[in-house]
Design an enzyme around this catalytic site. Structure first.
Site, mmCIF file in Angstrom:
data_model
loop_
_atom_site.group_PDB
_atom_site.id
_atom_site.type_symbol
_atom_site.label_atom_id
_atom_site.label_comp_id
_atom_site.label_asym_id
_atom_site.label_seq_id
_atom_site.Cartn_x
_atom_site.Cartn_y
_atom_site.Cartn_z
ATOM 1 N N VAL A 22 -1.171 -1.132 11.647
ATOM 2 C CA VAL A 22 -0.481 -1.585 10.431
ATOM 3 C C VAL A 22 -0.816 -0.639 9.264
ATOM 4 O O VAL A 22 -0.021 -0.447 8.351
ATOM 5 C CB VAL A 22 -0.808 -3.069 10.143
ATOM 6 C CG1 VAL A 22 -2.226 -3.252 9.645
ATOM 7 C CG2 VAL A 22 0.168 -3.680 9.168
ATOM 8 N N VAL B 154 -2.582 -0.658 6.640
ATOM 9 C CA VAL B 154 -2.973 -1.112 5.305
ATOM 10 C C VAL B 154 -4.271 -1.918 5.483
ATOM 11 O O VAL B 154 -4.846 -1.903 6.552
ATOM 12 C CB VAL B 154 -1.863 -1.955 4.630
ATOM 13 C CG1 VAL B 154 -0.789 -1.080 4.052
ATOM 14 C CG2 VAL B 154 -1.269 -2.960 5.597
ATOM 15 N N LYS C 218 -16.058 -1.947 -5.253
ATOM 16 C CA LYS C 218 -15.190 -3.006 -5.781
ATOM 17 C C LYS C 218 -16.077 -4.118 -6.335
ATOM 18 O O LYS C 218 -16.940 -4.634 -5.614
ATOM 19 C CB LYS C 218 -14.301 -3.534 -4.641
ATOM 20 C CG LYS C 218 -13.534 -4.782 -4.997
ATOM 21 C CD LYS C 218 -12.606 -5.228 -3.886
ATOM 22 C CE LYS C 218 -12.016 -6.587 -4.209
ATOM 23 N NZ LYS C 218 -11.201 -7.122 -3.112
#
Ligand SMILES: Cc1cc2nc3c(=O)[nH]c(=O)nc-3n(C[C@H](O)[C@H](O)[C@H](O)COP(=O)(O)OP(=O)(O)OC[C@H]3O[C@@H](n4cnc5c(N)ncnc54)[C@H](O)[C@@H]3O)c2cc1C
Length: 505
Positions: A46, A48, A79
């Site tokens: 995928v 992502v 993050k």
């Protein structure tokens, strides 16, 4: 019955889920089990899935992977939380930051002190009391202090390059004995009476037999869904977004240590800054907006030049009713999908692997392990689902049809009772085993604009002047601490052993 020297474990699929499972099983199963992973380069992944939550550190630590090595291998950045821009109103934003907000006093949660301080007119924005949130907005990042300090250390996760992450885990797993079979699975063999999967047939007349099969084949759910017929529980009436369009762009000068989730006309856009590029995507509802308009919105809101063509993705929110059926356990997209609003999918893979390792018996008799795995997994998914629905239910974008409909939708009772409790007097109770803490729920409920009618009487036990001074002290202390930290860019450079990292022109 498996070989007395362990099980033959076959992992179908080599995306993030497949290689995370292969790496962890290779690291922890020392009973002679043989692990084979089948993947097809022609089908691909995928591609992502680049924002994580702090639990990723546990996964890396368990595998003995050093932070600097990981950062270099996956072009990762730090993050500290997620900025939700435009969810409460077009020009409003708040951060759901990792870690605690403020510091409570005895039995009194900080949130209650803040509610009273706000009612009395002297509290700052709730986000001003989050060490992570303050550092994030200042673009700062620092490692844990060597000595305990009165201000908590930052709580971090990573943004990572999904393809590099899978490649890194593949090296790790292959170095520890995982055998990789390249090729398309063309048929799944089952034992007639029991329905157990016995082998995967690959193109070129190859066959991979096993005792336990881990389905990591992505949205197709080739083993659990297609072969075992486990039904899909559709959650799209609560989470109606069903498409995304993704495109990387050149890095921006900001080098933000946080993910951005920016509300758009009929969905939201993510920005995930990596060392070498920014990942962008627009998650939207095809019933409310066309694909071309969705692509235009994304391309008009990049903060650097697009690198490549936008890539469309389709999905449906929900999960397979059982994550483990017979001798097939699904991880990743094969088990279900919830949009990446709170970056929970990689975590669900990780917790699924941990649960599997905890429950896996020595021999291929799985009934009790399977039942427990399914019960706990179902609970974990529904708790996260409720947290995601909260963001939509409590949106404040009045007058926009997509957002109006979401605000008006009926919600699960489990979420309705959490909202009702908070609206009474700001109370939040974390359910057993729940991923998101009271801190997380509180930040999102307050950030989205839910208003408690009152606050806990416990918060009245502190004299007003003292409370005012206390709140002011916290704000100053968090700001001062953040200002003394290196910038996010400097911190990443130092971990990579570079004197500096080039800023984009
Ligand atoms: C738009 C979007 C954004 C996302 N953002 C995030 C995020 O920020 N954070 C996060 O945690 N998660 C995110 N996710 C989820 C995340 O991408 C996935 O959880 C993660 O990548 C795991 O995917 P997977 O390995 O299950 O599937 P895939 O990557 O699709 O891998 C499937 C594998 O199965 C193989 N395969 C399939 N069929 C066959 C066959 N017949 N024969 C052989 N091999 C086969 C493929 O070759 C591939 O190797 C996002 C997902 C989407 C859709």
């Amino acid at each position: 019955m498996g070989d007395p020297g362990g099980l033959d474990i076959v992992i179908a699929g080599g995306g993030t889920a497949g290689w995370m499972a292969a790496a962890a099983l290779a690291r922890f199963l020392e009973d002679g089990s043989r692990i084979t992973l089948v993947e097809s380069e022609a089908i691909g992944t995928v591609g992502v899935g680049e924002a994580t939550i702090p639990q990723i550190h546990n996964f890396l630590a368990a595998l003995g992977i050093a932070q600097a090595e990981f950062l270099a291998a996956t072009n990762a950045t730090f993050k500290l939380g997620i900025e939700f821009g435009g969810w409460r109103a077009p020009d409003h934003s708040y951060i759901h930051a990792f870690g605690a907000t403020g510091r409570g006093s005895g039995l009194i949660p900080f949130r209650q002190l803040w509610l009273r301080g706000r009612a009395e007119g002297f509290a700052d924005d709730f986000g001003a009391y989050s060490p992570n949130g303050v550092a994030a907005l200042a673009g700062r990042m620092a490692p844990p202090s060597p000595q305990p300090t009165s201000i908590p250390d930052l709580v971090t996760a990573f943004h990572l390059d999904a393809s590099l992450f899978a490649a890194f885990l593949r090296n790790y797993a292959e170095a520890r004995g995982v055998r990789r079979e390249e090729g398309r699975i063309v048929n799944v063999e089952q034992h007639g009476p029991s329905g157990s999967v016995t082998a995967l047939q690959l193109e070129g007349e190859r066959r991979v037999a096993g005792d336990l099969f881990i389905d990591c084949t992505g949205f197709r759910s080739l083993l659990l869904g297609e072969t075992c017929g486990v039904p899909f529980e559709d959650w799209s009436h609560w989470l109606p977004n069903d498409r995304a369009i993704a495109v990387p762009c050149a890095s921006s000068a900001a080098f933000r240590p946080y993910t951005q989730s920016l509300a758009r006309k009929a969905g939201w856009q993510w920005r995930i800054p990596l060392q070498h590029r920014t990942g962008n995507g627009h998650v939207y509802c095809s019933g409310a907006i066309g694909d071309d308009e969705a692509a235009d919105i994304l391309l008009a809101n990049l903060d650097g030049a697009a690198l490549g063509e936008p890539r469309p993705l389709r999905f449906k929110a929900g999960r397979r009713a059982q994550a483990w059926s017979g001798n097939v356990v699904a991880l990743g997209l094969a088990a279900g999908f919830m949009e990446p609003l709170e970056s929970t999918s990689i975590h669900l893979v990780q917790s699924g692997i941990a649960r599997l390792l905890e429950l896996l018996p020595r021999e291929a008799e799985f009934a009790a392990a399977r039942a427990t795995f399914n019960r706990v997994t179902a609970l974990e998914w529904t708790q996260i689902r409720d947290f995601l629905i909260l963001h939509y239910k409590a949106n404040g974008r009045v007058g926009e049809p997509y957002w109006d409909q979401l605000r008006a939708m009926p919600i699960p009772d489990s979420l309705a009772s959490k909202i009702a409790l908070f609206e009474e007097a700001g109370a939040i109770v974390r359910d057993e085993g729940e991923l998101f803490t009271e801190e997380g729920w509180g930040q999102v409920m307050i950030g989205q604009g839910l208003e408690p009618r009152s606050w806990s009487p416990l918060a009245d036990t502190i004299p007003s002047g003292e409370l005012r001074d206390y709140l002011a002290t916290l704000v100053h202390a968090y700001r001062r601490k953040a200002a003394a930290m290196p910038s996010h860019r400097e911190h990443v450079a130092s971990l990579l052993g570079l004197s500096s990292m080039k800023e984009p022109a």
